[in-house]
Motif scaffolding. Structure first.
Motif, PDB file in Angstrom:
ATOM      1  N   UNK A  97      35.946  30.921  50.170  1.00  0.00           N
ATOM      2  CA  UNK A  97      35.319  32.222  49.921  1.00  0.00           C
ATOM      3  C   UNK A  97      36.171  33.069  48.980  1.00  0.00           C
ATOM      4  N   UNK A  98      37.504  32.871  49.045  1.00  0.00           N
ATOM      5  CA  UNK A  98      38.397  33.570  48.124  1.00  0.00           C
ATOM      6  C   UNK A  98      38.220  33.029  46.721  1.00  0.00           C
ATOM      7  N   UNK A  99      38.134  31.694  46.581  1.00  0.00           N
ATOM      8  CA  UNK A  99      37.960  31.094  45.260  1.00  0.00           C
ATOM      9  C   UNK A  99      36.609  31.458  44.662  1.00  0.00           C
ATOM     10  N   UNK A 100      35.577  31.536  45.500  1.00  0.00           N
ATOM     11  CA  UNK A 100      34.268  31.941  45.001  1.00  0.00           C
ATOM     12  C   UNK A 100      34.288  33.369  44.484  1.00  0.00           C
ATOM     13  N   UNK A 101      35.059  34.207  45.159  1.00  0.00           N
ATOM     14  CA  UNK A 101      35.131  35.617  44.760  1.00  0.00           C
ATOM     15  C   UNK A 101      36.046  35.833  43.559  1.00  0.00           C
ATOM     16  N   UNK A 102      37.194  35.115  43.552  1.00  0.00           N
ATOM     17  CA  UNK A 102      38.209  35.375  42.523  1.00  0.00           C
ATOM     18  C   UNK A 102      38.399  34.202  41.563  1.00  0.00           C
ATOM     19  N   UNK A 103      37.576  33.145  41.666  1.00  0.00           N
ATOM     20  CA  UNK A 103      37.806  31.936  40.875  1.00  0.00           C
ATOM     21  C   UNK A 103      37.897  32.192  39.376  1.00  0.00           C
ATOM     22  N   UNK A 104      36.942  32.892  38.810  1.00  0.00           N
ATOM     23  CA  UNK A 104      36.965  33.175  37.367  1.00  0.00           C
ATOM     24  C   UNK A 104      38.178  34.023  37.003  1.00  0.00           C
ATOM     25  N   UNK A 105      38.499  34.950  37.883  1.00  0.00           N
ATOM     26  CA  UNK A 105      39.677  35.808  37.651  1.00  0.00           C
ATOM     27  C   UNK A 105      40.947  34.963  37.635  1.00  0.00           C
ATOM     28  N   UNK A 106      41.082  34.043  38.594  1.00  0.00           N
ATOM     29  CA  UNK A 106      42.261  33.173  38.642  1.00  0.00           C
ATOM     30  C   UNK A 106      42.402  32.380  37.348  1.00  0.00           C
ATOM     31  N   UNK A 107      41.318  31.725  36.946  1.00  0.00           N
ATOM     32  CA  UNK A 107      41.378  30.848  35.771  1.00  0.00           C
ATOM     33  C   UNK A 107      41.677  31.644  34.512  1.00  0.00           C
ATOM     34  N   UNK A 108      41.009  32.788  34.363  1.00  0.00           N
ATOM     35  CA  UNK A 108      41.240  33.609  33.170  1.00  0.00           C
ATOM     36  C   UNK A 108      42.680  34.089  33.069  1.00  0.00           C
ATOM     37  N   UNK A 109      43.185  34.628  34.154  1.00  0.00           N
ATOM     38  CA  UNK A 109      44.572  35.119  34.149  1.00  0.00           C
ATOM     39  C   UNK A 109      45.535  33.958  33.964  1.00  0.00           C
ATOM     40  N   UNK A 110      45.257  32.834  34.636  1.00  0.00           N
ATOM     41  CA  UNK A 110      46.136  31.668  34.548  1.00  0.00           C
ATOM     42  C   UNK A 110      46.297  31.200  33.106  1.00  0.00           C
ATOM     43  N   UNK A 111      45.206  31.079  32.395  1.00  0.00           N
ATOM     44  CA  UNK A 111      45.269  30.581  31.022  1.00  0.00           C
ATOM     45  C   UNK A 111      46.058  31.532  30.120  1.00  0.00           C
ATOM     46  N   UNK A 112      45.789  32.810  30.261  1.00  0.00           N
ATOM     47  CA  UNK A 112      46.475  33.772  29.390  1.00  0.00           C
ATOM     48  C   UNK A 112      47.955  33.915  29.748  1.00  0.00           C
ATOM     49  N   UNK A 113      48.276  33.959  31.050  1.00  0.00           N
ATOM     50  CA  UNK A 113      49.684  34.144  31.417  1.00  0.00           C
ATOM     51  C   UNK A 113      50.502  32.883  31.165  1.00  0.00           C
ATOM     52  N   UNK A 114      49.856  31.737  30.978  1.00  0.00           N
ATOM     53  CA  UNK A 114      50.570  30.496  30.667  1.00  0.00           C
ATOM     54  C   UNK A 114      50.694  30.269  29.164  1.00  0.00           C
ATOM     55  N   UNK A 115      49.602  30.481  28.446  1.00  0.00           N
ATOM     56  CA  UNK A 115      49.581  30.152  27.020  1.00  0.00           C
ATOM     57  C   UNK A 115      50.272  31.222  26.183  1.00  0.00           C
ATOM     58  N   UNK A 116      50.133  32.498  26.562  1.00  0.00           N
ATOM     59  CA  UNK A 116      50.760  33.573  25.777  1.00  0.00           C
ATOM     60  C   UNK A 116      52.279  33.416  25.694  1.00  0.00           C
ATOM     61  N   UNK A 117      53.001  33.203  26.791  1.00  0.00           N
ATOM     62  CA  UNK A 117      54.447  32.988  26.658  1.00  0.00           C
ATOM     63  C   UNK A 117      54.794  31.717  25.902  1.00  0.00           C
ATOM     64  N   UNK A 118      53.910  30.717  25.943  1.00  0.00           N
ATOM     65  CA  UNK A 118      54.142  29.494  25.173  1.00  0.00           C
ATOM     66  C   UNK A 118      54.290  29.823  23.685  1.00  0.00           C
ATOM     67  N   UNK A 119      53.398  30.639  23.169  1.00  0.00           N
ATOM     68  CA  UNK A 119      53.454  30.993  21.745  1.00  0.00           C
ATOM     69  C   UNK A 119      54.586  31.972  21.448  1.00  0.00           C
TER      70      UNK A 119
END
Length: 574
Positions: A97-119
């Motif tokens: 139920x947490x993933x259903x509520x926050x799933x898109x938020x998790x993935x969006x934040x995850x990608x940006x907080x991982x890839x931005x420091x990479x560059x």
């Protein structure tokens, strides 16, 4: 500090062979001084995990070297066990139920907080390295690999702070989601970066496709193994076990079997443990979920051992000025990248304000995966950038492992999520009788005692009950409590007829079977309720003077209201 204490400490205390009493003594040193360091740092309002790491630094490679490298290496299974426990408990936080509520938020934040420091890290490190070395190939390769490694976030130190400060809310939920999936992104970025760097440096390495297949095997194989063991454990608990001791034993045994299988097959034991926890919390019967509470009670000593060993591994005296500069730039770029990326991801996914403002504080810790990837880089590029990466990651881990938990505490504190993950039992343990009686909107209003003397007539006592429904206190001339009169007792006396009119308080009172003080804790009060089979207890001070009445239903109301208040706070956080 380059000089060790080897000329002072006997050889037997270097614990190069961990057998018998040496192992026991070693574990005692780590546990005792680690726990002491954690407590001292708690007194300083600093997360206890920092104290564990500092003690490790003092007795390890950077300090007095009481723990030698062979000893630390021999205790690696402790780290493996700790990381598996952490992964299991993180998986238990990932409810569907947490993933259903926050799933898109998790993935969006995850990608940006991982890839931005990479560059950001990749670009800055490349520029600074080229400025000093004038070697474009080595500089680009170093920037790419360090950029990939910096995307990883250590779950251990971060989640330890969340547990210590009993946090709950959207920020805490997001942190658990991010650190659970962060490793996979770091592994993929490393595969891309190392493939490019290998091509630039002319080394022989697996192709990008082969690396991606290996990573896919690691990720999905780990998830499969964890899920299988989760299914087995749920079946055992459902059909065989009832008592807590055996549930804990089977749970830990299953978790360690899962971890051992991952080591044999070269899979990620943290991800497998997360999958086991995820399966248990979402697909196992509700009665099996007590394993998480039981496991949490088991983890504190393991965490002490783990973080002391983390500190002991760090050697801060091997960094040259050039690598020290690169390390500082790495920390700065990683912090900047994580900050920008998390804010951008939170903004685009319309995350709660607290997540957007304070998540950057909570993503700075770096340890297991970053160190593992730096070791992989050392093996992949042994003659070029590998040794440099190992030294840089060692130095930066030292910095962020000390600062990271402090920043996590600051973030969750500013977000208002500290102390929200508590139960009625937690409130009981931290509440005294005086907290329930006075200065609170939750208690019954009529908790003041009706006081009569020993010579008060029965008719006057009946009149007092018309104004006060609680017990009547009977006091002596010195105002000290000598008895109590209940309404039920008065009814019984009145039933005897006209003879009752001549009775006084001293004739109808009962000696108080039990009393409590304003300083008594609620668990002790509940024990008095149960052991004496009463629902109301007189409250007296240290001089036995009447202080009030404590009713069981009022305490129940107080606890229920406190829990509702916490739930409202969590809902208001988003």
């Amino acid at each position: 500090m380059h000089e060790t204490l080897s000329h002072i400490i006997p050889e037997s205390f270097h614990f190069t062979t961990l057998q018998g009493t040496q192992l026991v003594l070693l574990l005692g040193i780590i546990m005792f001084f680690g726990a002491l360091g954690g407590k001292l740092f708690q007194k300083l309002k600093i997360p206890q995990v920092v104290g564990y790491i500092v003690i490790g630094i003092l007795i390890g490679s950077s300090g007095f070297q009481i723990l030698g490298k062979d000893t630390i290496a021999a205790l690696n299974p402790v780290s493996t066990v700790a990381l598996s426990l952490i992964g299991f408990l993180i998986g238990g936080e990932l409810k569907l139920k947490v993933l259903q509520k926050y799933g898109k938020q998790f993935v969006g934040i995850l990608l940006f907080e991982s890839i931005t420091p990479f560059f950001i890290v990749g670009g800055i490190v490349t520029a600074v390295s080229f400025f000093f070395t004038k070697d474009v190939v080595t500089s680009v390769s170093l920037g790419l690999v360090l950029g990939a490694i910096c995307s990883a976030t250590a779950p251990a130190a971060t989640t330890d702070v969340l547990v210590e400060y009993r946090t709950r809310g959207p920020l805490t939920t997001t942190i658990y989601g991010i650190v659970a999936m962060d490793d996979a992104v770091a592994l993929i970025l490393y595969a891309i970066a190392s493939t490019i760097a290998s091509t630039l440096l002319g080394g022989k390495q697996l192709s990008f496709g082969a690396q991606m297949l290996t990573i896919g095997k690691d990720i999905f194989g780990s998830i499969l193994v964890g899920s299988i063991f989760g299914f087995v454990l749920s079946m055992i608990i459902r059909h065989v076990l009832t008592d807590e001791g055996r549930i804990l034993s089977f749970s830990l045994g299953t978790l360690f079997l899962c971890t051992g299988c991952c080591i044999i097959f070269g899979l990620d034991n943290i991800l497998a443990a997360m999958s086991l926890g995820f399966f248990m919390v979402n697909f196992a019967p509700a009665k099996t979920r007590s394993v998480f509470d039981l496991t949490t009670k088991f983890t504190p000593p393991v965490y002490v051992l783990f973080f002391v060993l983390v500190g002991a591994k760090l050697d801060i005296w091997i960094i040259t000025p050039y690598l020290g500069l690169i390390a500082l730039i790495y920390v700065f770029g990683r912090t900047l990248g994580k900050t920008i990326g998390s804010i951008l991801g939170a903004t685009l996914t319309k995350a709660p304000v607290t997540v957007k403002k304070y998540l950057p504080y909570c993503l700075l810790s770096q340890a297991g995966v970053a160190i593992g990837l730096s070791i992989a880089a050392g093996n992949d590029f042994p003659e070029t950038i590998g040794p440099k990466i190992l030294l840089i990651i060692t130095a930066t881990t030292f910095i962020v492992q000390l600062l990271g938990p402090i920043c996590v505490k600051k973030g969750v504190t500013k977000a208002g999520e500290c102390g929200l993950n508590i139960t009625e039992e937690d409130i009981k343990k931290n509440t005294q009788v005086k907290d329930v009686m006075f200065g609170n909107d939750y208690v019954c209003n009529q908790n003041s005692p009706a006081i009569v003397t020993e010579t008060t007539t029965l008719s006057q006592i009946v009149d007092s009950f018309s104004h006060q429904h609680n017990l009547n206190y009977v006091v002596k001339s010195d105002n000290k409590l000598t008895g109590v009169i209940s309404l039920e007792h008065v009814k019984e006396v009145l039933s005897i007829g006209e003879f009752a009119d001549g009775l006084l308080a001293m004739d109808v009172m009962d000696k108080p079977s039990v009393t409590c003080t304003p300083q008594m804790s609620l668990p002790d009060v509940y024990e008095l309720f149960d052991s004496n089979d009463v629902d109301a207890i007189p409250i007296v001070d240290e001089n036995n003077l009447p202080y009030g009445i404590l009713e069981r239903n009022c305490i129940d109301h107080y606890l229920h209201a406190r829990i509702l208040e916490l739930h409202r706070k969590i809902e208001n956080l988003g």
